[in-house]
Design a protein around this motif. Sequence first.
Motif, PDB file in Angstrom:
ATOM      1  N   LYS A 245      43.274  44.935  87.724  1.00  0.00           N
ATOM      2  CA  LYS A 245      42.438  45.494  88.782  1.00  0.00           C
ATOM      3  C   LYS A 245      41.089  44.782  88.827  1.00  0.00           C
ATOM      4  N   CYS A 246      40.554  44.626  90.044  1.00  0.00           N
ATOM      5  CA  CYS A 246      39.237  43.991  90.207  1.00  0.00           C
ATOM      6  C   CYS A 246      38.146  44.989  89.827  1.00  0.00           C
ATOM      7  N   SER A 247      37.454  44.752  88.726  1.00  0.00           N
ATOM      8  CA  SER A 247      36.347  45.620  88.333  1.00  0.00           C
ATOM      9  C   SER A 247      35.098  45.209  89.095  1.00  0.00           C
ATOM     10  N   GLY A 248      34.507  46.175  89.799  1.00  0.00           N
ATOM     11  CA  GLY A 248      33.275  45.912  90.517  1.00  0.00           C
ATOM     12  C   GLY A 248      33.456  45.122  91.796  1.00  0.00           C
ATOM     13  N   ARG A 249      34.676  44.992  92.267  1.00  0.00           N
ATOM     14  CA  ARG A 249      34.928  44.185  93.470  1.00  0.00           C
ATOM     15  C   ARG A 249      35.585  44.988  94.584  1.00  0.00           C
ATOM     16  N   ASP A 250      35.555  46.308  94.496  1.00  0.00           N
ATOM     17  CA  ASP A 250      36.234  47.134  95.494  1.00  0.00           C
ATOM     18  C   ASP A 250      35.698  46.901  96.894  1.00  0.00           C
ATOM     19  N   ASP A 251      34.373  46.745  97.017  1.00  0.00           N
ATOM     20  CA  ASP A 251      33.781  46.578  98.351  1.00  0.00           C
ATOM     21  C   ASP A 251      34.252  45.273  99.011  1.00  0.00           C
ATOM     22  N   ILE A 252      34.366  44.197  98.209  1.00  0.00           N
ATOM     23  CA  ILE A 252      34.826  42.908  98.755  1.00  0.00           C
ATOM     24  C   ILE A 252      36.289  43.013  99.164  1.00  0.00           C
ATOM     25  N   GLN A 253      37.096  43.623  98.311  1.00  0.00           N
ATOM     26  CA  GLN A 253      38.520  43.759  98.606  1.00  0.00           C
ATOM     27  C   GLN A 253      38.738  44.574  99.871  1.00  0.00           C
ATOM     28  N   GLU A 254      37.976  45.650 100.026  1.00  0.00           N
ATOM     29  CA  GLU A 254      38.119  46.494 101.217  1.00  0.00           C
ATOM     30  C   GLU A 254      37.686  45.747 102.481  1.00  0.00           C
ATOM     31  N   LYS A 255      36.639  44.903 102.366  1.00  0.00           N
ATOM     32  CA  LYS A 255      36.185  44.127 103.513  1.00  0.00           C
ATOM     33  C   LYS A 255      37.256  43.129 103.958  1.00  0.00           C
ATOM     34  N   ILE A 256      37.896  42.463 102.994  1.00  0.00           N
ATOM     35  CA  ILE A 256      38.967  41.512 103.326  1.00  0.00           C
ATOM     36  C   ILE A 256      40.124  42.228 104.013  1.00  0.00           C
ATOM     37  N   LEU A 257      40.530  43.373 103.469  1.00  0.00           N
ATOM     38  CA  LEU A 257      41.629  44.140 104.051  1.00  0.00           C
ATOM     39  C   LEU A 257      41.280  44.604 105.462  1.00  0.00           C
ATOM     40  N   GLU A 258      40.028  45.002 105.665  1.00  0.00           N
ATOM     41  CA  GLU A 258      39.585  45.436 106.994  1.00  0.00           C
ATOM     42  C   GLU A 258      39.718  44.298 108.002  1.00  0.00           C
ATOM     43  N   TRP A 259      39.276  43.106 107.625  1.00  0.00           N
ATOM     44  CA  TRP A 259      39.397  41.955 108.520  1.00  0.00           C
ATOM     45  C   TRP A 259      40.857  41.593 108.786  1.00  0.00           C
ATOM     46  N   PRO A 408      28.291  36.572  91.117  1.00  0.00           N
ATOM     47  CA  PRO A 408      28.500  37.113  89.765  1.00  0.00           C
ATOM     48  C   PRO A 408      28.171  38.601  89.730  1.00  0.00           C
ATOM     49  N   LEU A 409      28.735  39.295  88.747  1.00  0.00           N
ATOM     50  CA  LEU A 409      28.518  40.736  88.624  1.00  0.00           C
ATOM     51  C   LEU A 409      27.073  41.030  88.223  1.00  0.00           C
ATOM     52  N   PRO A 410      26.477  42.097  88.782  1.00  0.00           N
ATOM     53  CA  PRO A 410      25.155  42.523  88.309  1.00  0.00           C
ATOM     54  C   PRO A 410      25.257  43.050  86.873  1.00  0.00           C
ATOM     55  N   PRO A 411      24.133  43.140  86.151  1.00  0.00           N
ATOM     56  CA  PRO A 411      24.163  43.508  84.717  1.00  0.00           C
ATOM     57  C   PRO A 411      24.930  44.794  84.403  1.00  0.00           C
ATOM     58  N   ASP A 412      24.757  45.843  85.232  1.00  0.00           N
ATOM     59  CA  ASP A 412      25.423  47.112  84.914  1.00  0.00           C
ATOM     60  C   ASP A 412      26.945  46.989  85.048  1.00  0.00           C
ATOM     61  N   GLU A 413      27.417  46.280  86.088  1.00  0.00           N
ATOM     62  CA  GLU A 413      28.864  46.109  86.261  1.00  0.00           C
ATOM     63  C   GLU A 413      29.428  45.123  85.239  1.00  0.00           C
ATOM     64  N   LEU A 415      28.317  44.846  82.189  1.00  0.00           N
ATOM     65  CA  LEU A 415      28.417  45.638  80.958  1.00  0.00           C
ATOM     66  C   LEU A 415      29.633  46.566  81.006  1.00  0.00           C
ATOM     67  N   ALA A 416      29.893  47.147  82.191  1.00  0.00           N
ATOM     68  CA  ALA A 416      31.051  48.034  82.343  1.00  0.00           C
ATOM     69  C   ALA A 416      32.353  47.269  82.109  1.00  0.00           C
ATOM     70  N   LEU A 417      32.442  46.051  82.659  1.00  0.00           N
ATOM     71  CA  LEU A 417      33.646  45.227  82.476  1.00  0.00           C
ATOM     72  C   LEU A 417      33.807  44.830  81.013  1.00  0.00           C
ATOM     73  N   PHE A 418      32.706  44.415  80.380  1.00  0.00           N
ATOM     74  CA  PHE A 418      32.747  44.035  78.964  1.00  0.00           C
ATOM     75  C   PHE A 418      33.199  45.217  78.112  1.00  0.00           C
ATOM     76  N   SER A 419      32.650  46.388  78.401  1.00  0.00           N
ATOM     77  CA  SER A 419      32.987  47.602  77.639  1.00  0.00           C
ATOM     78  C   SER A 419      34.459  47.968  77.819  1.00  0.00           C
ATOM     79  N   GLU A 420      34.954  47.792  79.044  1.00  0.00           N
ATOM     80  CA  GLU A 420      36.364  48.112  79.327  1.00  0.00           C
ATOM     81  C   GLU A 420      37.307  47.228  78.523  1.00  0.00           C
TER      82      GLU A 420
END
Length: 610
Positions: A245-259, A408-413, A415-420
């Motif tokens: 799954k794309c961590s932190g990329r939901d908004d980009i994926q949804e935009k592509i699907l919308e187009w 690139p991912l912002p620091p909080d995302e 860190l979330a990906l690294f933690s996952e």
Amino acid sequence: MDVIEPVVDIVKDVVLTVKKCFKYQICHNDYVNEFKEMQTQLKHRRQDVEKGLHAQLMQPGKIAKEEVEAWLEKADQETAEKVFEDLICKGGCFTYICSSRKLDKRTQSLTEGIFKQGEKYTSADESLVVDTPSIEYWATVFEEKQERLKHQKEDVEANLKTQRMQPGKIARKEVEEWLEKAGQQIGIKVEGLINQGGCSSLSNLRRKIEELRQILEQGKEFTNAAVILVRDDHSIKGFPLLVEKCSGRDDIQEKILEWLKGDKVTRIAVSGMGGVGKTTIMKNVHNQLLIESKFENVIWVTVSKDFNITVQQKKKFDILNFQKKIASSLKLEREPDHENETKLAALISQRLGQGSFLLILDDVWEPFSLEDVGISNPVGNNGCKLVLTTRSKDVARAMDCNVIHVNPLPPDEALALFSEKIGSDVFSDGKIKRDIEPFLKQILQKCDGVPLAIVTVAKSMKGKLLPRHWKLALSEFSKFEGIIDCLKFSYECLEQQCQECFLYCALYPEDYEIPKEELIEYWIEEGLIYKEGKTREAMNWKGHDILDKLVDNCLLQSVKIEIEEECVSMHDLLREMALEISPQFLVKAGIALESYQRSMNGEKIFRRFL
């Protein structure tokens, strides 16, 4: 005289045999006609018996005798066209003799056997029926036919599996429908039919037995290995791709699907630096669209850096190479025309024109003409769309694409990906342990928000629980600059044997799907899996163990191709890193080099793929 008589007898036998053989050869057509005439007579007798049986079954409480049903089934088998085809031979003298002999014997066998036996069933005085047995009898008949259908279904599925191994083939609609019906009938429980009690149970049982009989009769055709059970697949939906799954990329994926679901945007370019997650995003989009019915054809083609359509001296070679990749994804059968750029473009255009399509081109490095390749121009009214991933915005603009840039991912995302990926061992009460946190954040900062680097480093640090482990890792990181250097950390955490096996993978072309068993065999032959006292089987298991470590540390990715062969692939950034680590490798895969140079420092290059 005593000696002459046996000789005379032998001569007579030989002459008789020769005469018979001569007769078999000369009168071959007569034997054919006699056999076919007997088949016709038997078919008419079968029809007469069926007619008489049907009349007698009109009496209430009657069923056909088992011997009558067996005779009808035997007569049906003997009058099939396949019986004649099996007996007839075409060719020279010897084959005509064999064929005539077989036909003669089979004609006599039918005349004296089943045809004569059926004579009594045509008599008006002959009873072809018996009183209806008990419900227990019918339950047994039902279960026996269910078991026969189960075995028949297994045979059809085996034939179908063999025929579907041909590329671009799927099951015929009638075969799929038969398999579905057979599966439903096999799943019926006899208890559910007889628990209703009374005449209703008996009626249900007999009705279901008749349904089973009809399905069994229909299935006879599909069990014949010579019968074609498949058809050409004109829709290329594709197979789901292995991806996380794309961590932190939901908004980009949804935009592509919308187009993609709308009509305004027909060309999309997903751009961004290497390792930022472009391919992962599009793999998730690809898998989502396989579930939906927006496009009849969803096609994935990995282009890779080796494809460079704008270099004039290589233009023809590269267009053809790219076309072959698309042809393979479209399941076009290999033909001589596939070596001709113009003809192959026409074939690709014809196949893509059979319905709406989404063509996803991963890892495009140079712009190219869609028309040269055979790709129809995606426009709003033809339901066709193009998506490409690229590191270059210039390529996106040159291909006239609407660009979605992946940062690139912002620091909080990050860190979330690294933690996952690292797991719960370094956490306490949902937070990073205090004695580890400062080291972890500094290491994460070096990854610069690039998901590939974050995931690879996280997997390398998995299980490192003590602060000194993290302090040592940070000191190693201090010498790294840039993403490729950052990835080297995961490489240096490996044992030497795993390192050597990893570097070997860079000898394969970029984005190549490497069969696991083939790779392990190469490792063994090259001496990378040490042989001290080990059997071939033990070395093979060791190879699998090394592969698992490389996949677990995200240095290789597991993939599956359509024939379900297990493969791995190497991210292009990791391949660049491997080639940088191994200057003794000269790797120019797939571009037909005719010569090579020594390395800059004059060291001998000991491995080359030309």
